[in-house]
Design an enzyme around this catalytic site. Structure first.
Site, PDB file in Angstrom:
ATOM      1  N   SER A   4       1.333  -6.579  12.659  1.00 55.69           N
ATOM      2  CA  SER A   4       2.048  -7.682  12.071  1.00 55.69           C
ATOM      3  C   SER A   4       3.133  -8.409  13.067  1.00 55.69           C
ATOM      4  O   SER A   4       3.950  -7.648  13.607  1.00 55.69           O
ATOM      5  CB  SER A   4       2.788  -6.984  10.917  1.00 55.69           C
ATOM      6  OG  SER A   4       3.401  -7.661  10.059  1.00 55.69           O
ATOM      7  N   LYS A  61      -1.559 -12.960  15.135  1.00 54.57           N
ATOM      8  CA  LYS A  61      -2.971 -12.671  15.345  1.00 54.57           C
ATOM      9  C   LYS A  61      -3.502 -13.708  14.349  1.00 54.57           C
ATOM     10  O   LYS A  61      -4.422 -14.518  14.690  1.00 54.57           O
ATOM     11  CB  LYS A  61      -3.440 -11.393  14.695  1.00 54.57           C
ATOM     12  CG  LYS A  61      -4.869 -11.021  14.481  1.00 54.57           C
ATOM     13  CD  LYS A  61      -5.313  -9.745  13.942  1.00 54.57           C
ATOM     14  CE  LYS A  61      -4.811  -9.684  12.592  1.00 54.57           C
ATOM     15  NZ  LYS A  61      -5.363  -8.479  11.668  1.00 54.57           N
ATOM     16  N   THR A  62      -2.822 -14.113  13.322  1.00 51.03           N
ATOM     17  CA  THR A  62      -3.543 -14.956  12.169  1.00 51.03           C
ATOM     18  C   THR A  62      -3.257 -16.443  12.795  1.00 51.03           C
ATOM     19  O   THR A  62      -4.250 -17.243  12.662  1.00 51.03           O
ATOM     20  CB  THR A  62      -2.845 -14.775  10.886  1.00 51.03           C
ATOM     21  OG1 THR A  62      -2.985 -13.600  10.433  1.00 51.03           O
ATOM     22  CG2 THR A  62      -3.507 -15.929   9.886  1.00 51.03           C
ATOM     23  N   ARG A  85       1.842 -12.493  -1.201  1.00 50.56           N
ATOM     24  CA  ARG A  85       0.478 -12.806  -0.563  1.00 50.56           C
ATOM     25  C   ARG A  85      -0.604 -13.607  -1.350  1.00 50.56           C
ATOM     26  O   ARG A  85      -0.406 -13.873  -2.563  1.00 50.56           O
ATOM     27  CB  ARG A  85      -0.392 -11.212  -0.447  1.00 50.56           C
ATOM     28  CG  ARG A  85       0.278 -10.124   0.295  1.00 50.56           C
ATOM     29  CD  ARG A  85      -0.264 -10.234   1.682  1.00 50.56           C
ATOM     30  NE  ARG A  85       0.240  -9.142   2.600  1.00 50.56           N
ATOM     31  CZ  ARG A  85      -0.511  -8.909   3.714  1.00 50.56           C
ATOM     32  NH1 ARG A  85      -1.472  -9.538   4.163  1.00 50.56           N
ATOM     33  NH2 ARG A  85      -0.036  -7.841   4.534  1.00 50.56           N
ATOM     34  N   ARG A 137       0.872  -1.248  -0.013  1.00 55.51           N
ATOM     35  CA  ARG A 137       0.000   0.070  -0.041  1.00 55.51           C
ATOM     36  C   ARG A 137       0.852   1.151  -0.075  1.00 55.51           C
ATOM     37  O   ARG A 137       1.868   1.244   0.322  1.00 55.51           O
ATOM     38  CB  ARG A 137      -0.961  -0.040   1.413  1.00 55.51           C
ATOM     39  CG  ARG A 137      -2.104  -1.157   1.119  1.00 55.51           C
ATOM     40  CD  ARG A 137      -3.059  -0.925   2.275  1.00 55.51           C
ATOM     41  NE  ARG A 137      -2.121  -1.284   3.605  1.00 55.51           N
ATOM     42  CZ  ARG A 137      -1.804  -0.252   4.513  1.00 55.51           C
ATOM     43  NH1 ARG A 137      -2.120   0.818   4.286  1.00 55.51           N
ATOM     44  NH2 ARG A 137      -1.155  -0.311   5.545  1.00 55.51           N
ATOM     45  N   ASP A 181      -9.402 -10.955   9.713  1.00 52.51           N
ATOM     46  CA  ASP A 181      -8.940  -9.340   9.710  1.00 52.51           C
ATOM     47  C   ASP A 181      -9.920  -8.221   9.753  1.00 52.51           C
ATOM     48  O   ASP A 181      -9.628  -7.313  10.307  1.00 52.51           O
ATOM     49  CB  ASP A 181      -8.285  -9.379   8.008  1.00 52.51           C
ATOM     50  CG  ASP A 181      -7.436  -8.059   8.080  1.00 52.51           C
ATOM     51  OD1 ASP A 181      -6.443  -7.942   8.921  1.00 52.51           O
ATOM     52  OD2 ASP A 181      -7.456  -7.348   7.117  1.00 52.51           O
ATOM     53  N   HIS A 241     -10.363  -4.022  13.197  1.00 51.52           N
ATOM     54  CA  HIS A 241      -9.333  -4.632  12.535  1.00 51.52           C
ATOM     55  C   HIS A 241      -8.865  -5.687  13.666  1.00 51.52           C
ATOM     56  O   HIS A 241      -8.019  -5.638  14.239  1.00 51.52           O
ATOM     57  CB  HIS A 241      -8.223  -3.798  12.364  1.00 51.52           C
ATOM     58  CG  HIS A 241      -7.015  -4.319  11.361  1.00 51.52           C
ATOM     59  ND1 HIS A 241      -5.769  -3.823  11.686  1.00 51.52           N
ATOM     60  CD2 HIS A 241      -7.054  -4.918  10.405  1.00 51.52           C
ATOM     61  CE1 HIS A 241      -5.163  -4.451  10.807  1.00 51.52           C
ATOM     62  NE2 HIS A 241      -6.000  -5.184   9.808  1.00 51.52           N
ATOM     63  N   LYS A 294      -8.191  -2.713   1.765  1.00 51.13           N
ATOM     64  CA  LYS A 294      -8.209  -1.588   2.634  1.00 51.13           C
ATOM     65  C   LYS A 294      -8.974  -0.406   2.555  1.00 51.13           C
ATOM     66  O   LYS A 294      -9.386   0.343   3.278  1.00 51.13           O
ATOM     67  CB  LYS A 294      -6.750  -1.516   3.128  1.00 51.13           C
ATOM     68  CG  LYS A 294      -6.004  -2.549   3.380  1.00 51.13           C
ATOM     69  CD  LYS A 294      -6.707  -3.013   4.584  1.00 51.13           C
ATOM     70  CE  LYS A 294      -5.776  -4.326   5.379  1.00 51.13           C
ATOM     71  NZ  LYS A 294      -6.539  -4.904   6.635  1.00 51.13           N
TER      72      LYS A 294
END
Length: 671
Positions: A371, A375-376, A455, A189, A390, A353, A334
């Protein structure tokens, strides 16, 4: 005759064969088969006289994927299929309307590369002979008004694969069946190039100024960029149009339209947004929000507010987003998340988020983390259902996933570490910027030649334990994750509401960054609400909504450190993932609520004195440090970093007479 083999030789020494009975004649078709020598397996010939006719038989019309309810059936019956498609194309033409014309372009369904029976690519139905066309009446004549724009509408993954491989350089099918693509020069981004229109409404509603991700632009400049994007898209022979939804909560879902120039972008959004049924498409109507992705075309750097050839622009009043100068697909995902951060709080719905999962007994947990915090990994649990990884909404009835897919990091991906993500990468998945073997097409996830930000985008159904529909009851636990490389935060702390708000607004983690002399040391990172780049309102507004919902539903807040223990990075050790999983399991089961607690200094955390299966000495960080003085100095240093970061929020008063702001500030570090 030779005695050895029974064959006779003639006078010249050659072979001759013995005379025997004559072989019966083979017959086929209607001939009599009484002798049983041959059976005719031939079938009837194909019902086509030309190769084009044969190819036309290969595809049949798509059938609806779900039954139409009685009310919808009656509504559809009143409008013919021809009229429905005309209305649909009229809506798309209106979306592509340029300010220099009275109306939108002429649009027609289908691929311009598909030749007609006469060998031409010009629509044979240009004068009303076919229903898949819309030609608006216009007085002005220009080159663009004379041409047709072909619309490739809500194509399937298989169709998009074909388009990408035929026409987009850098598109390949990998050995696991995924579509490998390149996002061009931008592989991430561009937050510094994101702009939001500042008008009479957003002036007071949005968060502007220091610390805010919202960089302003005016309405006129937005329209200049919109015109540039729309004119570019209208100049193409074909555009891809996706009509999809955001938010699995049917009462609060948003209709979105994405107009793009690349099959890669269309497939990406097909995966990431919620996919409508055929019936839902037929009654889709006017979208609530539209994205114009002209990322292959740059913005004009001489335009006011532009600082590069890239611009990602949001106009909340027009409900539109324009993308110029970047082909990175994550900008669309996003960008829509930012829109939800604006629209949902207006309905008293909290946009988050976060990851979210649910136990078999219906207990829901939210996971927040930047990051590298896990979390994932921690929200993906084989013993629990995945609601989403997410983006979520917390409504009056429970939680819902905003998206229809997952956007997972692929760098150093392995089957052993992330089996669910590994197995989700198959036909239909988009692989961004990965490197693969030129012959076998096997992906090397450790190769960072293009970028570290590789990704995979895939539908959430590709995860075996995904909960479909992606909704759940109110959360029981709110888990804030931090990877503390300073090594002074406890592995787990129970938070009161004020502390939850403070640490939610802070959004802390610590990364390890290389310094000039080669020594590596921790660097504190703060991102408000664990997603500062996407929030639209002031962080305290989201925090107040979170506290209100937690209080109403009786949810418990937790801060879990997945970073270091026994010393900072380079001295201590990373907390074992097995220990963190035991902590998370104890939170889910409710057993951690029953533990004995004591209070820490500086941060004032409530920490358990004992958790089954975890060494007690690591639960209080000071016990794991051999150098107690160094621990105190590091703790004070981190507390100071929290206080400094929070200065930007301290003057924003919320609650009656600013009392809530005072409570939040009091929940921070105290020296």
């Amino acid at each position: 005759m030779s005695a050895g083999n029974g064959n006779a030789t003639n006078g010249d020494g050659g072979f001759s064969f013995p005379k025997g009975p004559v072989m019966p004649k083979i017959t086929t078709g209607a001939a009599k088969r009484g002798n049983g020598i041959c059976h005719d397996d031939s079938g009837p010939t194909v019902n086509a006289t030309t190769i084009d006719e044969l190819h036309s038989l290969q595809k049949k019309r798509s059938a609806p994927t779900t039954p139409i309810n009685q009310g919808a059936a009656a509504a559809f019956a009143a409008v013919s299929e021809e009229e429905r498609q005309k209305i649909q194309l009229q809506s798309i033409s209106a979306s592509l309307a340029s300010l220099t014309r009275d109306s939108g372009p002429k649009v027609v369904r289908g691929d311009p590369a598909e030749k007609k029976t006469d060998g031409s690519t010009t629509p044979a139905y240009a004068h009303g002979q076919h229903h898949s066309i819309f030609s608006p009446a216009t007085g002005a004549v220009s080159d663009s008004s004379l041409k047709f724009t072909h619309v490739l509408y809500n194509l399937s993954p298989a169709e998009l694969y074909e388009q990408a491989i035929k026409y987009e350089k850098g598109s390949f099918i990998t050995s696991n069946g995924a579509l490998a693509t390149l996002s061009g020069a931008k592989t991430g981004r561009a937050p510094r190039d994101k702009r939001v229109v500042r008008d009479a409404t957003t002036e007071d509603e949005l968060w502007w100024g220091k610390g805010s991700p919202n960089i302003e632009m005016d309405e006129h400049t937005f329209m200049v960029n919109r015109e540039r994007a729309v004119d570019y898209l209208n100049s193409l022979d074909k555009v891809f149009v996706n009509d999809q939804y955001l938010n699995w909560d049917p009462e609060n879902r948003i209709k979105v339209r994405i107009v793009s120039a690349r099959a890669y972008h269309s497939l990406f959004m097909h995966n990431m947004c919620i996919r409508p049924t055929q019936e839902e498409l037929e009654s889709f109507g006017t979208p609530d929000f539209t994205i114009y992705n002209a990322g292959q075309f740059p913005c004009n750097r001489y335009t006011h507010y532009m600082t590069s050839s890239t611009s990602v622009d949001l106009n909340l009043a027009r409900r539109e987003m324009v993308i110029l100068g970047t082909q990175y697909a994550g900008e669309m995902k996003k960008g829509l998340f930012s829109v939800m951060h604006y629209l949902m709080p207006k309905r008293r719905i909290l946009s988050l988020h976060s990851g979210c999962n649910m136990g078999k007994d219906g207990d829901v947990a939210l996971f927040f983390g930047l990051s590298g915090t896990g979390k994932t990994t921690l929200s993906t649990d084989h013993n629990r259902y995945l609601i989403g990884d997410d983006e979520h909404c917390w409504t009056e009835t429970g939680v819902s996933n905003i998206e229809g897919g997952c956007y997972a990091k692929c760098v150093d991906l392995s089957r052993e570490k992330e089996p669910d993500i590994w197995n989700a990468i198959k036909f239909g998945t988009v692989l961004e910027n990965v490197v693969f073997d030129e012959h076998t097409r096997e992906v090397d996830y450790s190769d960072k030649s293009v970028t570290e930000n590789t990704r995979a985008a895939y539908p959430i159904e590709f995860i075996p334990n995904a909960k479909i529909p992606c909704v759940g009851p109110h959360p029981t636990n709110v888990i804030l994750l931090a990877c503390d490389a300073f090594g002074v935060l406890p592995p787990v702390s129970k938070l009161n509401l004020a502390q939850t708000m403070y640490h939610f607004i802070s959004g802390y983690t610590a990364l390890v960054a290389g310094t000039e002399d080669g020594i590596k040391e921790p660097t504190a990172t703060f991102s408000a609400c664990f997603g500062a780049a996407f929030i639209m309102l002031h962080p305290t507004k989201y925090a107040a909504m979170l506290a209100e919902k937690m209080k109403t539903q009786g949810a418990t807040g937790w801060l879990v450190n997945t970073g270091w223990s026994g010393g900072s990075y380079g001295v201590g050790n990373r907390i074992k993932l097995a220990y963190t999983r035991k902590i998370i399991d104890a939170i889910h089961s409710g057993s951690l609520l029953k533990a004995n607690y004591k209070k820490t200094e500086i941060f004032g955390f409530e920490i358990p004195t004992e958790i089954e299966g975890i060494p007690s000495e690591i639960l209080d960080p000071i016990n794991a440090w051999s150098d107690k003085k160094a621990h105190k100095e590091t703790l004070v240093k981190l507390g100071g970093l929290f206080k400094k970061n929070f200065e930007v929020f301290a003057n924003h008063k919320i609650g009656v007479d600013g009392k809530l702001t005072e409570e939040i500030l009091a929940a921070g570090p105290i020296f």
